[in-house]
Scaffold this motif. Structure first.
Motif, mmCIF file in Angstrom:
data_model
loop_
_atom_site.group_PDB
_atom_site.id
_atom_site.type_symbol
_atom_site.label_atom_id
_atom_site.label_comp_id
_atom_site.label_asym_id
_atom_site.label_seq_id
_atom_site.Cartn_x
_atom_site.Cartn_y
_atom_site.Cartn_z
ATOM 1 N N ALA A 98 0.855 -1.189 0.000
ATOM 2 C CA ALA A 98 0.000 0.000 0.000
ATOM 3 C C ALA A 98 0.891 1.239 0.000
ATOM 4 C CB ALA A 98 -0.939 0.020 1.204
ATOM 5 N N LEU A 99 0.322 2.355 -0.457
ATOM 6 C CA LEU A 99 1.080 3.603 -0.533
ATOM 7 C C LEU A 99 0.184 4.761 -0.117
ATOM 8 C CD1 LEU A 99 3.416 4.826 -3.364
ATOM 9 C CD2 LEU A 99 1.487 6.241 -2.684
ATOM 10 N N ARG A 100 0.750 5.672 0.683
ATOM 11 C CA ARG A 100 0.035 6.890 1.083
ATOM 12 C C ARG A 100 0.975 8.073 0.969
ATOM 13 N NH1 ARG A 100 -0.687 2.994 4.363
ATOM 14 N NH2 ARG A 100 0.977 3.665 5.760
ATOM 15 N N TYR A 101 0.410 9.255 0.831
ATOM 16 C CA TYR A 101 1.229 10.470 0.790
ATOM 17 C C TYR A 101 0.403 11.621 1.345
ATOM 18 C CZ TYR A 101 -1.624 11.515 -3.290
ATOM 19 O OH TYR A 101 -2.693 11.743 -4.124
ATOM 20 N N GLY A 102 1.105 12.666 1.759
ATOM 21 C CA GLY A 102 0.408 13.847 2.252
ATOM 22 C C GLY A 102 1.322 14.680 3.127
ATOM 23 N N LEU A 103 0.776 15.776 3.637
ATOM 24 C CA LEU A 103 1.532 16.650 4.523
ATOM 25 C C LEU A 103 1.743 15.944 5.856
ATOM 26 C CD1 LEU A 103 2.713 19.551 4.729
ATOM 27 C CD2 LEU A 103 0.565 20.218 5.818
ATOM 28 N N PHE A 104 2.989 15.925 6.329
ATOM 29 C CA PHE A 104 3.300 15.291 7.612
ATOM 30 C C PHE A 104 3.390 16.345 8.703
ATOM 31 C CE2 PHE A 104 6.497 13.378 10.573
ATOM 32 C CZ PHE A 104 5.658 12.396 11.071
ATOM 33 N N THR A 105 4.273 17.315 8.508
ATOM 34 C CA THR A 105 4.334 18.494 9.353
ATOM 35 C C THR A 105 4.496 19.688 8.418
ATOM 36 O OG1 THR A 105 6.739 18.365 9.573
ATOM 37 C CG2 THR A 105 5.423 17.247 11.262
ATOM 38 N N PRO A 106 4.211 20.919 8.866
ATOM 39 C CA PRO A 106 4.397 22.080 7.990
ATOM 40 C C PRO A 106 5.813 22.101 7.410
ATOM 41 C CG PRO A 106 3.202 22.724 9.950
ATOM 42 C CD PRO A 106 3.623 21.295 10.168
ATOM 43 N N GLY A 107 5.906 22.138 6.080
ATOM 44 C CA GLY A 107 7.197 22.145 5.401
ATOM 45 C C GLY A 107 7.682 20.771 4.980
ATOM 46 N N THR A 108 7.015 19.703 5.425
ATOM 47 C CA THR A 108 7.460 18.344 5.107
ATOM 48 C C THR A 108 6.305 17.508 4.583
ATOM 49 O OG1 THR A 108 9.117 18.432 6.878
ATOM 50 C CG2 THR A 108 8.568 16.261 5.997
ATOM 51 N N SER A 109 6.470 16.968 3.378
ATOM 52 C CA SER A 109 5.535 15.980 2.839
ATOM 53 C C SER A 109 6.123 14.595 3.068
ATOM 54 C CB SER A 109 5.300 16.205 1.347
ATOM 55 O OG SER A 109 4.485 17.334 1.130
ATOM 56 N N ARG A 110 5.240 13.609 3.233
ATOM 57 C CA ARG A 110 5.704 12.258 3.530
ATOM 58 C C ARG A 110 5.021 11.249 2.610
ATOM 59 N NH1 ARG A 110 6.750 9.901 9.483
ATOM 60 N NH2 ARG A 110 8.681 10.999 8.972
ATOM 61 N N VAL A 111 5.819 10.304 2.124
ATOM 62 C CA VAL A 111 5.315 9.145 1.396
ATOM 63 C C VAL A 111 5.578 7.920 2.268
ATOM 64 C CG1 VAL A 111 5.454 7.776 -0.704
ATOM 65 C CG2 VAL A 111 5.861 10.243 -0.813
ATOM 66 N N VAL A 112 4.556 7.126 2.518
ATOM 67 C CA VAL A 112 4.702 5.911 3.325
ATOM 68 C C VAL A 112 4.368 4.713 2.449
ATOM 69 C CG1 VAL A 112 3.973 4.662 5.389
ATOM 70 C CG2 VAL A 112 4.036 7.168 5.413
ATOM 71 N N LEU A 113 5.335 3.801 2.313
ATOM 72 C CA LEU A 113 5.136 2.563 1.571
ATOM 73 C C LEU A 113 5.019 1.421 2.579
ATOM 74 C CD1 LEU A 113 7.935 3.001 -1.142
ATOM 75 C CD2 LEU A 113 5.554 3.703 -1.305
ATOM 76 N N ASP A 114 3.863 0.776 2.638
ATOM 77 C CA ASP A 114 3.710 -0.410 3.477
ATOM 78 C C ASP A 114 4.397 -1.574 2.783
ATOM 79 O OD1 ASP A 114 2.231 1.005 5.296
ATOM 80 O OD2 ASP A 114 0.299 0.379 4.483
#
Length: 412
Positions: A98-114
């Motif tokens: 699975a894959l998700r993405y989005g804003l993690f903290t202000p100034g940082t975007s995050r992609v998470v690959l399960d």
């Protein structure tokens, strides 16, 4: 006369030059503020590896690491403009489940690959544009043994030369109310957010967006009454850890914490609002399953839970917590009564389980599911302003009744 005309022409020219300079500075400022654009994202399957490719409008900065329990690969990048298009979300394949993405903290975007199995980053490439194409970040993953993962890989962090700073989960705290303000403090929590979209409705509605709309409406209605001090855990699309939401409520000496969510169910016939409170033992299997799902929010966002104090994740019932839980149950019962006059309710409306976001030792807390996005008609209804107004009015009436009882108790 001639001198006057020369002066006028010079003045006009100077004004035009000043305007052009100002316009240029605004354009440059806008360009500087523009976020890198995600042009494409894809997964590729090879005999010895799974490859993740991200195409960007600018050369990427990155911070990449892996996590265990469950296995995940996390890619932190500068805050990105990621178009909400289906074609920019690759389908799972290979080691990626699975894959998700989005804003993690202000100034940082995050992609998470399960990851379906333990894996290590075997190679990272940043490729410059070729034939007018975009910058590419290429991350190759190869399967390894679990023991090797825990010993060698788990704590390894890969950074670009212009290393992206580690994203801090410290959230800017809303201003505290003045000491002389004796009004009750209501903490309104819009569930999920940022890299954690929450549940997805049958028409693609994201829980994080829907509940933020309801949270803002509740905030506006409570502020308009003038009777309450209102604190929002989030007022935009950002991720906040579950414990961070509890901390906000406690730091502001909250008198009531309301966490707003929207549910889904395998059956498209299940519908209705419901209220949940904290308990060591779940009221039923559905409540237990919901708590387990909601408590995965930090996992979904790629938070490292391995260093958490076990005491924080357990329900340790002190005297203060017992008082908070009793007050929570009282408010939940009043909420059911008020909502039942206005909207459809789920059967056995007041339920309970071990929700992490409700584990404040001092603040009465409830988790409120506004309805089911898996029910086509209710999902559409939840998006209507008329339904939102009815539901918010029911909550406000419940809040008023709750504090009327509290005041009467204190007087006696």
């Amino acid at each position: 006369m001639i001198l006057n005309r020369i002066y006028m022409v010079s003045a006009v020219r100077a004004t035009i030059l000043l305007f052009l300079a100002l316009l240029a500075s605004l354009i440059l400022a806008g360009s500087a503020a523009a976020k890198p654009l995600v042009e494409d994202a894809r997964l590729g399957l090879h005999p010895d590896k799974t490859r993740f490719v991200l195409e960007l409008s600018e050369r990427p900065q990155y911070r990449i690491f892996t996590l265990v329990s469950p296995y995940r690969l996390v890619i932190d990048l500068p805050e990105l403009d990621w178009p909400d298009r289906q074609e920019t979300t690759p389908q799972a394949k290979g080691l990626v489940s699975a894959l998700r993405y989005g804003l993690f903290t202000p100034g940082t975007s995050r992609v998470v690959l399960d990851l379906s199995r333990p894996a290590e980053v075997s190679e990272i490439l940043t490729l410059p544009p070729r034939d007018g194409r975009h910058h590419r970040l290429v991350v190759d993953m190869a399967e390894i043994e679990p023991a090797v993962f825990r010993k060698r890989v788990q704590r390894k962090v890969h950074r670009s030369d212009d290393a992206l700073r580690q994203a801090s989960l410290a959230m800017p705290s809303p201003p505290r109310k003045p000491a002389q303000d004796q009004r009750p403090t209501i903490v309104v929590d819009a569930g999920h957010g940022g890299v954690d979209p929450g549940a997805i409705g049958v028409s693609g509605t994201r829980e994080k967006d829907l509940v933020l709309t309801y949270a803002r409406a509740l905030q506006d209605r409570l502020k308009a009454s003038g009777a309450y001090n209102v604190v929002m855990t989030r007022d935009d699309d950002r991720f906040i850890p579950l414990r961070g939401r509890v901390d906000i409520a406690e730091k502001h000496n909250g008198d009531l914490f309301i966490s707003l969510h929207a549910n889904t169910n395998p059956s498209s016939r299940v519908k209705g609002a419901s209220v949940y409170t904290l308990s060591e033992n779940a009221s039923d299997a559905e409540a237990a399953a919901l708590a387990a799902k909601e408590n995965r929010s930090d996992v979904i966002a790629g938070v490292d839970l391995s260093s958490e104090n076990p005491d924080v994740s357990q329900i340790l019932i002190s005297l203060a917590r017992r008082d908070a839980m009793n007050s929570s149950k009282s408010f939940a019962n009043v909420t059911v009564e008020e909502l039942g006059k206005r909207v459809d309710l789920l059967r056995n409306t007041h339920r309970f389980a071990g929700f992490a976001v409700l584990k404040s030792a001092s603040v009465p807390s409830v988790l409120f599911e506004i309805g089911y996005m898996s029910h086509p008609a209710e999902e559409q209804q939840l998006q209507s302003a008329a339904h939102r107004k009815k539901l918010i009015e029911g909550l406000v009436q419940a809040i008023e009744r709750h504090f009327d009882v509290q005041q009467a108790y204190n007087r006696n």
